[in-house]
Design a protein around this motif. Structure first.
Motif, PDB file in Angstrom:
ATOM      1  N   GLN A   1       0.858  -1.121   0.040  1.00 11.93           N
ATOM      2  CA  GLN A   1       0.166  -0.122  -0.010  1.00 11.93           C
ATOM      3  C   GLN A   1       0.772   1.427   0.200  1.00 11.93           C
ATOM      4  O   GLN A   1       0.658   2.176  -0.856  1.00 11.93           O
ATOM      5  N   TYR A   2       1.772   1.339   0.890  1.00  9.56           N
ATOM      6  CA  TYR A   2       2.641   2.666   0.887  1.00  9.56           C
ATOM      7  C   TYR A   2       3.698   2.593  -0.184  1.00  9.56           C
ATOM      8  O   TYR A   2       4.117   4.011  -0.372  1.00  9.56           O
ATOM      9  N   GLU A   3       4.075   1.452  -0.955  1.00 13.67           N
ATOM     10  CA  GLU A   3       4.877   1.637  -2.140  1.00 13.67           C
ATOM     11  C   GLU A   3       3.729   2.465  -3.270  1.00 13.67           C
ATOM     12  O   GLU A   3       4.223   3.329  -3.872  1.00 13.67           O
TER      13      GLU A   3
ATOM     14  N   VAL B   1      12.087   8.573   7.864  1.00 20.06           N
ATOM     15  CA  VAL B   1      12.243   7.205   7.870  1.00 20.06           C
ATOM     16  C   VAL B   1      10.997   6.202   8.347  1.00 20.06           C
ATOM     17  O   VAL B   1      10.597   6.796   9.593  1.00 20.06           O
ATOM     18  N   LEU B   2      10.415   5.747   7.305  1.00 28.50           N
ATOM     19  CA  LEU B   2       8.948   5.080   7.573  1.00 28.50           C
ATOM     20  C   LEU B   2       9.455   3.767   7.781  1.00 28.50           C
ATOM     21  O   LEU B   2       9.914   3.134   6.991  1.00 28.50           O
ATOM     22  N   GLU B   3       9.042   3.136   9.031  1.00 29.58           N
ATOM     23  CA  GLU B   3       9.513   1.991   9.244  1.00 29.58           C
ATOM     24  C   GLU B   3       8.031   0.854   9.465  1.00 29.58           C
ATOM     25  O   GLU B   3       7.294   1.429  10.185  1.00 29.58           O
TER      26      GLU B   3
ATOM     27  N   PHE C   1       6.822   5.367  -1.638  1.00 31.98           N
ATOM     28  CA  PHE C   1       7.962   5.048  -0.597  1.00 31.98           C
ATOM     29  C   PHE C   1       8.532   3.693  -1.290  1.00 31.98           C
ATOM     30  O   PHE C   1       7.813   2.842  -1.870  1.00 31.98           O
ATOM     31  N   SER C   2       9.678   3.485  -1.083  1.00 34.16           N
ATOM     32  CA  SER C   2      10.396   2.333  -1.564  1.00 34.16           C
ATOM     33  C   SER C   2      11.231   1.621  -0.251  1.00 34.16           C
ATOM     34  O   SER C   2      11.847   2.289   0.369  1.00 34.16           O
ATOM     35  N   PHE C   3      10.775   0.316  -0.126  1.00 39.98           N
ATOM     36  CA  PHE C   3      11.329  -0.080   1.176  1.00 39.98           C
ATOM     37  C   PHE C   3      12.199  -1.192   1.011  1.00 39.98           C
ATOM     38  O   PHE C   3      12.498  -1.725   0.217  1.00 39.98           O
TER      39      PHE C   3
ATOM     40  N   GLU D   1      -7.535   5.223   3.706  1.00 37.53           N
ATOM     41  CA  GLU D   1      -7.554   4.340   5.053  1.00 37.53           C
ATOM     42  C   GLU D   1      -6.721   3.113   4.584  1.00 37.53           C
ATOM     43  O   GLU D   1      -6.960   2.614   3.599  1.00 37.53           O
ATOM     44  N   ASP D   2      -5.637   2.739   5.421  1.00 34.01           N
ATOM     45  CA  ASP D   2      -4.824   1.507   5.137  1.00 34.01           C
ATOM     46  C   ASP D   2      -5.479   0.234   5.431  1.00 34.01           C
ATOM     47  O   ASP D   2      -6.779   0.422   6.172  1.00 34.01           O
TER      48      ASP D   2
END
Length: 121
Positions: A19-21, A47-49, A25-27, A103-104
């Motif tokens: 979802q966040y990609e 930084v999103l963890e 965002f790239s994890f 909403e996630d």
């Protein structure tokens, strides 16, 4: 003061990463020392963890509301349609700027705000 770290815990880390990609965002998947494996993304100094959780963490995590400033709000909302994101409110101009709420999969509300100062297009 600037926010530099945001940690989200979830029972569905792989799905939440997907979802966040969609929000650009790239994890990376890694761990610190003997800590748990988790996903981390660095974007503009934040930084999103995303960590795996147990059930005791779910309530606190679900009550978290997040906001991100994005470059092309309308394009992102179009991209999210048909994905696993739930669109709570489509982009609209408010006194704080042009904002949409999504909403996630864990039920967290995420506010997306247009980074463009002229939001009347």
């Amino acid at each position: 003061m600037n926010l530099y770290l945001l940690v989200i815990k979830t029972r569905f880390p792989e799905q939440l990463v997907q979802q966040y990609e969609l929000l650009s965002f790239s994890f990376e998947y890694h761990r610190h020392g003997s800590g748990p494996f988790h996903y981390a993304s660095e974007n503009n100094g934040l930084v999103l963890e995303i960590y795996p959780s147990n059930e005791t963490n779910d309530l606190a995590s679900n009550n978290l509301r997040i906001g991100f400033e994005v470059d092309d709000l309308d394009r992102i909302i179009e991209k999210l349609k048909g994905s696993s994101w739930k669109i709570i409110s489509l982009p609209k101009v408010t006194k704080w700027g042009k904002i949409a709420v999504i909403e996630d999969i864990d039920g967290r509300k995420v506010e997306l705000k247009s980074s463009k100062h002229n939001s009347n297009h």
